[in-house]
Design a protein around this motif. Structure first.
Motif, PDB file in Angstrom:
ATOM      1  N   THR A  35       0.728  -1.224   0.059  1.00  0.00           N
ATOM      2  CA  THR A  35       0.099  -0.104  -0.103  1.00  0.00           C
ATOM      3  C   THR A  35       0.966   1.271  -0.017  1.00  0.00           C
ATOM      4  OG1 THR A  35      -0.018  -0.064   2.388  1.00  0.00           O
ATOM      5  CG2 THR A  35      -1.761  -1.201   1.133  1.00  0.00           C
ATOM      6  N   GLY A  36       0.290   2.397  -0.427  1.00  0.00           N
ATOM      7  CA  GLY A  36       0.780   3.774  -0.217  1.00  0.00           C
ATOM      8  C   GLY A  36       1.192   4.100  -1.687  1.00  0.00           C
ATOM      9  N   ALA A  37       2.234   5.011  -1.573  1.00  0.00           N
ATOM     10  CA  ALA A  37       2.677   5.626  -3.095  1.00  0.00           C
ATOM     11  C   ALA A  37       3.593   4.779  -3.787  1.00  0.00           C
ATOM     12  CB  ALA A  37       3.243   7.124  -2.686  1.00  0.00           C
ATOM     13  N   LEU A  38       3.234   4.479  -5.047  1.00  0.00           N
ATOM     14  CA  LEU A  38       4.143   3.685  -5.956  1.00  0.00           C
ATOM     15  C   LEU A  38       4.544   4.197  -7.200  1.00  0.00           C
ATOM     16  CD1 LEU A  38       2.170   0.188  -5.141  1.00  0.00           C
ATOM     17  CD2 LEU A  38       4.398   1.058  -3.937  1.00  0.00           C
ATOM     18  N   ILE A  39       5.743   3.833  -7.714  1.00  0.00           N
ATOM     19  CA  ILE A  39       6.072   4.383  -8.954  1.00  0.00           C
ATOM     20  C   ILE A  39       6.624   2.920  -9.734  1.00  0.00           C
ATOM     21  CG2 ILE A  39       6.411   6.771  -8.727  1.00  0.00           C
ATOM     22  CD1 ILE A  39       9.162   6.123  -8.757  1.00  0.00           C
TER      23      ILE A  39
END
Length: 237
Positions: free
Chosen positions: A111-115
């Motif tokens: 989960t969270g911000a991913l690139i």
């Protein structure tokens, strides 16, 4: 910039405290100012000054198993954590679809911000192929084979492109692209990044591989990955 007015209690009375809040949903939440609108001391806050600054960063994870890509991305975005997980890679000529499939699968593990990024090489001689399929071309015919294709057609034009897909964890995906025009040449320089030895960017007399060998910072400054990362950084700031 947001401002909020709160009422805080001291032992003797109630008085307003004004918070000045800088907010970016992607990278940071920063309370840049707390101003006490009273001379009354705050109960239990003897360690607080009348102004306070703090930053809180949300971790941005880059999904990659390639340490060279991770190192380059960190020079552009700063603090980025590696997330090395196996993800399905659909075979698609549209890199956006490849990225969307990867991010959708990744959110089931983290989960969270991913690139995630996809870097492609498109030959004018092949009407844009191999594009996102370039790694399969490299596995089968290698850089020599790609050069011979361009040579056989007498058309050496090419485009290098990086697309970064970003999600803050809410399911929405945004794309940031960077592209560089160049010429396909006979392999020159060490192979650090796949097809770098055969791609000479416009305005340069060296391939990406030769530029990396001579001055990594110079190579990174004109890379398609940097162009895409700068757009992402501007979005996050």
């Amino acid at each position: 910039m947001l401002e909020a007015l709160f009422l805080l209690c001291s032992k003797r009375n109630i008085f307003p405290v004004r918070f000045r809040l800088s907010y970016s949903p992607h990278l940071r939440v920063a309370i840049t100012e707390i101003r006490f609108n009273s001379s009354v001391p705050l109960w239990g806050a003897g360690m607080l000054d009348s102004r306070y600054t703090a930053d809180k960063y949300m971790t941005l994870h880059f999904i990659t198993g390639n340490k060279n890509k991770l190192a380059e991305m960190r020079t552009m975005l700063g603090s980025v954590e590696q997330l090395d997980i196996e993800l399905p890679e659909i075979q698609e000529i549209d890199a956006h679809e490849v990225i969307k499939a990867k991010l959708k699968a990744a959110t089931q593990h983290h989960t969270g911000a991913l690139i995630v990024e996809d870097t492609s090489l498109s030959l004018d001689a092949l009407n844009g192929l191999p594009g996102p399929l370039v790694k399969w071309f490299l596995k089968t015919i290698g850089n020599d084979g790609l050069f011979k294709i361009a040579e056989a057609f007498g058309n050496y034009g090419a485009e290098a492109k990086t697309i970064i897909g970003y999600t803050s964890g809410d399911g929405a995906i945004q794309f940031f692209e960077g592209s560089v025009r160049g010429t396909i040449v006979a392999p020159r320089g060490d192979t650090v990044f796949g097809w770098d030895p055969i791609f000479r960017p416009e305005g340069k007399d060296k391939t990406y591989a030769e530029l990396f060998d001579a001055d990594e910072a110079e190579k990174n400054s004109i890379s398609m990955r940097r162009l895409a990362a700068e757009k992402l950084k501007a979005h996050l700031s």
